[in-house]
Design a protein around this motif. Structure first.
Motif, PDB file in Angstrom:
ATOM      1  N   SER A   5     -22.766 -24.888 -28.259  1.00 33.87           N
ATOM      2  CA  SER A   5     -23.517 -25.654 -29.249  1.00 33.87           C
ATOM      3  C   SER A   5     -23.700 -24.858 -30.536  1.00 33.87           C
ATOM      4  CB  SER A   5     -24.882 -26.043 -28.676  1.00 33.87           C
ATOM      5  OG  SER A   5     -25.660 -26.702 -29.645  1.00 33.87           O
ATOM      6  N   ASN A   6     -23.962 -23.552 -30.399  1.00 38.94           N
ATOM      7  CA  ASN A   6     -24.178 -22.709 -31.578  1.00 38.94           C
ATOM      8  C   ASN A   6     -22.911 -22.558 -32.416  1.00 38.94           C
ATOM      9  OD1 ASN A   6     -26.853 -22.287 -31.020  1.00 38.94           O
ATOM     10  ND2 ASN A   6     -26.542 -20.357 -29.941  1.00 38.94           N
ATOM     11  N   LEU A   7     -21.756 -22.518 -31.757  1.00 43.39           N
ATOM     12  CA  LEU A   7     -20.499 -22.442 -32.499  1.00 43.39           C
ATOM     13  C   LEU A   7     -20.305 -23.700 -33.347  1.00 43.39           C
ATOM     14  CD1 LEU A   7     -17.877 -20.892 -30.030  1.00 43.39           C
ATOM     15  CD2 LEU A   7     -18.630 -19.970 -32.215  1.00 43.39           C
ATOM     16  N   GLY A   8     -20.621 -24.856 -32.756  1.00 42.93           N
ATOM     17  CA  GLY A   8     -20.513 -26.104 -33.507  1.00 42.93           C
ATOM     18  C   GLY A   8     -21.480 -26.150 -34.666  1.00 42.93           C
ATOM     19  N   THR A   9     -22.697 -25.654 -34.430  1.00 43.56           N
ATOM     20  CA  THR A   9     -23.718 -25.639 -35.477  1.00 43.56           C
ATOM     21  C   THR A   9     -23.332 -24.704 -36.625  1.00 43.56           C
ATOM     22  OG1 THR A   9     -25.436 -26.074 -33.826  1.00 43.56           O
ATOM     23  CG2 THR A   9     -26.160 -25.218 -35.944  1.00 43.56           C
ATOM     24  N   ALA A  10     -22.770 -23.536 -36.274  1.00 46.54           N
ATOM     25  CA  ALA A  10     -22.386 -22.553 -37.296  1.00 46.54           C
ATOM     26  C   ALA A  10     -21.273 -23.082 -38.197  1.00 46.54           C
ATOM     27  CB  ALA A  10     -21.944 -21.262 -36.618  1.00 46.54           C
ATOM     28  N   SER A  11     -20.423 -23.937 -37.640  1.00 52.96           N
ATOM     29  CA  SER A  11     -19.298 -24.456 -38.434  1.00 52.96           C
ATOM     30  C   SER A  11     -19.664 -25.709 -39.221  1.00 52.96           C
ATOM     31  CB  SER A  11     -18.121 -24.787 -37.510  1.00 52.96           C
ATOM     32  OG  SER A  11     -18.469 -25.827 -36.605  1.00 52.96           O
ATOM     33  N   ALA A  12     -20.842 -26.280 -38.939  1.00 50.75           N
ATOM     34  CA  ALA A  12     -21.232 -27.556 -39.547  1.00 50.75           C
ATOM     35  C   ALA A  12     -21.231 -27.536 -41.085  1.00 50.75           C
ATOM     36  CB  ALA A  12     -22.601 -27.985 -39.020  1.00 50.75           C
ATOM     37  N   PRO A  13     -21.803 -26.508 -41.757  1.00 49.64           N
ATOM     38  CA  PRO A  13     -21.835 -26.534 -43.226  1.00 49.64           C
ATOM     39  C   PRO A  13     -20.453 -26.617 -43.863  1.00 49.64           C
ATOM     40  CG  PRO A  13     -23.341 -24.869 -42.384  1.00 49.64           C
ATOM     41  CD  PRO A  13     -22.539 -25.340 -41.217  1.00 49.64           C
ATOM     42  N   GLN A  14     -19.489 -25.848 -43.349  1.00 53.60           N
ATOM     43  CA  GLN A  14     -18.143 -25.862 -43.924  1.00 53.60           C
ATOM     44  C   GLN A  14     -17.461 -27.206 -43.720  1.00 53.60           C
ATOM     45  OE1 GLN A  14     -16.747 -22.169 -41.915  1.00 53.60           O
ATOM     46  NE2 GLN A  14     -16.041 -21.576 -43.942  1.00 53.60           N
ATOM     47  N   ILE A  15     -17.605 -27.758 -42.507  1.00 55.74           N
ATOM     48  CA  ILE A  15     -16.983 -29.048 -42.203  1.00 55.74           C
ATOM     49  C   ILE A  15     -17.617 -30.146 -43.042  1.00 55.74           C
ATOM     50  CG2 ILE A  15     -16.641 -30.799 -40.399  1.00 55.74           C
ATOM     51  CD1 ILE A  15     -16.423 -28.495 -38.391  1.00 55.74           C
ATOM     52  N   ARG A  36     -10.803 -25.065 -30.899  1.00 57.61           N
ATOM     53  CA  ARG A  36      -9.872 -24.225 -30.121  1.00 57.61           C
ATOM     54  C   ARG A  36     -10.523 -22.894 -29.751  1.00 57.61           C
ATOM     55  NH1 ARG A  36      -6.032 -20.999 -32.472  1.00 57.61           N
ATOM     56  NH2 ARG A  36      -6.212 -22.244 -34.385  1.00 57.61           N
ATOM     57  N   TYR A  37     -11.222 -22.286 -30.711  1.00 55.96           N
ATOM     58  CA  TYR A  37     -11.920 -21.028 -30.409  1.00 55.96           C
ATOM     59  C   TYR A  37     -12.932 -21.225 -29.287  1.00 55.96           C
ATOM     60  CZ  TYR A  37     -10.107 -19.394 -34.942  1.00 55.96           C
ATOM     61  OH  TYR A  37      -9.291 -19.038 -35.996  1.00 55.96           O
ATOM     62  N   THR A  38     -13.652 -22.340 -29.354  1.00 53.03           N
ATOM     63  CA  THR A  38     -14.686 -22.610 -28.354  1.00 53.03           C
ATOM     64  C   THR A  38     -14.081 -22.755 -26.964  1.00 53.03           C
ATOM     65  OG1 THR A  38     -15.970 -23.792 -30.036  1.00 53.03           O
ATOM     66  CG2 THR A  38     -16.592 -24.147 -27.741  1.00 53.03           C
ATOM     67  N   ILE A  39     -12.976 -23.480 -26.867  1.00 49.98           N
ATOM     68  CA  ILE A  39     -12.314 -23.660 -25.568  1.00 49.98           C
ATOM     69  C   ILE A  39     -11.843 -22.317 -25.021  1.00 49.98           C
ATOM     70  CG2 ILE A  39     -10.370 -24.722 -24.360  1.00 49.98           C
ATOM     71  CD1 ILE A  39     -10.466 -26.974 -26.474  1.00 49.98           C
ATOM     72  N   LEU A  40     -11.245 -21.497 -25.891  1.00 46.88           N
ATOM     73  CA  LEU A  40     -10.708 -20.209 -25.452  1.00 46.88           C
ATOM     74  C   LEU A  40     -11.811 -19.279 -24.962  1.00 46.88           C
ATOM     75  CD1 LEU A  40      -8.035 -19.582 -28.243  1.00 46.88           C
ATOM     76  CD2 LEU A  40      -7.621 -20.251 -25.878  1.00 46.88           C
ATOM     77  N   ILE A  41     -12.913 -19.207 -25.698  1.00 50.68           N
ATOM     78  CA  ILE A  41     -14.025 -18.335 -25.298  1.00 50.68           C
ATOM     79  C   ILE A  41     -14.642 -18.833 -23.996  1.00 50.68           C
ATOM     80  CG2 ILE A  41     -16.332 -17.527 -25.946  1.00 50.68           C
ATOM     81  CD1 ILE A  41     -15.366 -17.643 -28.876  1.00 50.68           C
ATOM     82  N   TYR A  78     -16.986 -28.938 -15.308  1.00 54.23           N
ATOM     83  CA  TYR A  78     -17.604 -29.900 -16.229  1.00 54.23           C
ATOM     84  C   TYR A  78     -17.956 -29.239 -17.565  1.00 54.23           C
ATOM     85  CZ  TYR A  78     -21.163 -33.057 -18.137  1.00 54.23           C
ATOM     86  OH  TYR A  78     -21.903 -33.875 -18.960  1.00 54.23           O
ATOM     87  N   LEU A  79     -18.508 -28.040 -17.514  1.00 53.39           N
ATOM     88  CA  LEU A  79     -18.875 -27.327 -18.737  1.00 53.39           C
ATOM     89  C   LEU A  79     -17.629 -26.920 -19.526  1.00 53.39           C
ATOM     90  CD1 LEU A  79     -21.786 -25.068 -17.423  1.00 53.39           C
ATOM     91  CD2 LEU A  79     -21.934 -27.247 -18.624  1.00 53.39           C
ATOM     92  N   LEU A  80     -16.544 -26.567 -18.811  1.00 55.10           N
ATOM     93  CA  LEU A  80     -15.292 -26.244 -19.487  1.00 55.10           C
ATOM     94  C   LEU A  80     -14.744 -27.471 -20.213  1.00 55.10           C
ATOM     95  CD1 LEU A  80     -12.940 -24.260 -20.048  1.00 55.10           C
ATOM     96  CD2 LEU A  80     -11.918 -25.014 -17.895  1.00 55.10           C
ATOM     97  N   ILE A  81     -14.802 -28.630 -19.552  1.00 51.25           N
ATOM     98  CA  ILE A  81     -14.333 -29.879 -20.160  1.00 51.25           C
ATOM     99  C   ILE A  81     -15.191 -30.235 -21.381  1.00 51.25           C
ATOM    100  CG2 ILE A  81     -14.031 -32.366 -19.809  1.00 51.25           C
ATOM    101  CD1 ILE A  81     -11.917 -30.629 -18.459  1.00 51.25           C
ATOM    102  N   LYS A  82     -16.475 -29.987 -21.305  1.00 54.69           N
ATOM    103  CA  LYS A  82     -17.359 -30.294 -22.444  1.00 54.69           C
ATOM    104  C   LYS A  82     -17.001 -29.462 -23.670  1.00 54.69           C
ATOM    105  CE  LYS A  82     -21.295 -32.015 -22.387  1.00 54.69           C
ATOM    106  NZ  LYS A  82     -22.715 -32.387 -22.420  1.00 54.69           N
ATOM    107  N   SER A  83     -16.441 -28.282 -23.451  1.00 55.98           N
ATOM    108  CA  SER A  83     -16.057 -27.445 -24.600  1.00 55.98           C
ATOM    109  C   SER A  83     -14.905 -28.077 -25.389  1.00 55.98           C
ATOM    110  CB  SER A  83     -15.653 -26.039 -24.133  1.00 55.98           C
ATOM    111  OG  SER A  83     -14.418 -26.045 -23.436  1.00 55.98           O
ATOM    112  N   PHE A  84     -14.207 -29.049 -24.786  1.00 52.97           N
ATOM    113  CA  PHE A  84     -13.092 -29.713 -25.465  1.00 52.97           C
ATOM    114  C   PHE A  84     -13.565 -30.632 -26.586  1.00 52.97           C
ATOM    115  CE2 PHE A  84     -10.613 -27.918 -22.230  1.00 52.97           C
ATOM    116  CZ  PHE A  84      -9.273 -28.173 -22.447  1.00 52.97           C
ATOM    117  N   SER A  85     -14.850 -30.919 -26.617  1.00 55.76           N
ATOM    118  CA  SER A  85     -15.365 -31.784 -27.692  1.00 55.76           C
ATOM    119  C   SER A  85     -16.431 -31.068 -28.512  1.00 55.76           C
ATOM    120  CB  SER A  85     -15.950 -33.068 -27.092  1.00 55.76           C
ATOM    121  OG  SER A  85     -17.077 -32.780 -26.283  1.00 55.76           O
ATOM    122  N   ALA A  86     -16.424 -29.738 -28.461  1.00 56.90           N
ATOM    123  CA  ALA A  86     -17.493 -28.945 -29.078  1.00 56.90           C
ATOM    124  C   ALA A  86     -17.692 -29.254 -30.553  1.00 56.90           C
ATOM    125  CB  ALA A  86     -17.202 -27.459 -28.896  1.00 56.90           C
TER     126      ALA A  86
END
Length: 228
Positions: A5-15, A36-41, A78-86
């Protein structure tokens, strides 16, 4: 989940800035890159924990309840799959058009309840509800990508290629590593902690060389050199 969730939040301003300025292609590129970074991590953490999950749970709980290991394994999937829509939701929020995404997403997740009830009535095991969550969340991602293409002119093809292709290759390779780990009884060569560390190194190595582009690897090397 908090980390994702934090990765998505950190990228929000640029997007949001790219989307608001009309630079849609840049917004999609950023979205697929962060996703992609989120899935890999998440994959590195997932496989490192999954490989010796039985020993981790035994250390944590002492006496592991029947079915808890399988239930937890599916929860990790399930948590791994959720990272696909981070980062997808970040893009949707940047557009401000959240109505149909909330309706469809919530509707798909709620469908799990009646299906679970029916299967539980038929005597299916407890982890059934997590398996259903995995399947319906995959469906939710597909529907979300379709809606984004239809409502937001989102380039779903560019996103899938940029966000999913290399991570899926990483997941396949690491899945083969787990199969080899148990098939060749490599667990007998290491302590549980050793298995976790070795798998973490293998996962990070595969994610770095397969999951990242050459320019991204060079960028990481430059950051490391500056730190040193």
């Amino acid at each position: 989940m908090l980390f994702v969730s934090n990765l998505g939040t950190a990228s929000a301003p640029q997007i949001t800035q790219s989307y608001s300025s009309g630079n849609i292609s840049q917004a999609v590129k950023l979205c697929s890159q962060i996703n992609r970074y989120t899935i890999l991590i998440t994959a590195v953490v997932f496989f490192s924990l999954f490989i010796e999950l039985d020993n981790v749970m035994a250390l944590w709980l002492k006496k592991v309840p029947d079915g808890a290991l399988l239930y937890t394994q599916w929860m990790l999937v399930y948590l791994l799959i959720k990272s696909f829509s981070a980062c997808l939701f970040t893009y949707v929020y940047a557009s401000g058009k959240v109505k149909w995404f909330q309706i469809v997403g919530s509707g798909v997740e709620l469908i799990v309840l009646p299906f679970s009830y029916i299967l539980f009535k038929e005597g299916f095991p407890a982890e059934t509800i997590i398996i259903l969550l995995v399947l319906f969340y995959l469906l939710n991602i597909v529907l979300m990508l379709y809606l984004m293409r239809f409502l937001l002119a989102f380039d779903s093809k560019q996103f899938v290629i940029g966000s999913y292709i290399s991570p899926i290759c990483v997941l396949v390779i690491l899945a083969l590593w787990i199969i080899a780990y148990y098939y060749f009884s490599l667990s007998l060569l290491f302590t549980p902690l050793g298995g976790i560390v070795i798998t973490g190194i293998v996962s990070a190595f595969v994610a770095y060389f397969i999951g990242l582009k050459k320019s991204e690897r060079q960028r990481i090397q430059e950051i490391i050199k500056r730190r040193i």
